[in-house]
Scaffold this motif. Structure first.
Motif: not given
Ligand SMILES: [Zn+2]
Length: 93
Positions: A11, A47, A52
């Protein structure tokens, strides 16, 4: 025979390694610019959560990963994909 294996991707916001299937994929497509889900070109992963998404937007993580500008509409689309959980928690007694 082909072995089915889990492909891990990082991520861009929290740097966690996760199964590619669980992450949002943002692609810098050669033809269409920045697209989601499918495309040919440099990819960034995120994510599917608010933290995020916010982090990526605020710190321009997608822009840095893709080395190009990411249009506001991409973030708007991702924001709409978030499952609204606040309403479920605040239940009247
Ligand atoms: Zn993330």
């Amino acid at each position: 025979m082909k072995k089915k294996s889990t492909v891990l991707r990082r991520c861009v916001a929290c740097k966690k390694l996760l199964d590619r299937q669980q992450l949002w994929r943002v692609i810098r497509d050669h033809k269409d610019g920045v697209v989601l889900n499918d495309g040919m070109g440099r990819s960034a992963y995120l994510c599917p959560n608010e933290a995020c998404l916010e982090e990526a937007q605020r710190r321009k993580r997608l822009q840095k990963a893709l080395r190009c500008q990411v249009p506001e509409t991409v973030f708007q689309v991702l924001q709409k994909r978030l499952i609204p959980s606040i309403g479920l928690v605040a239940k009247a007694r």
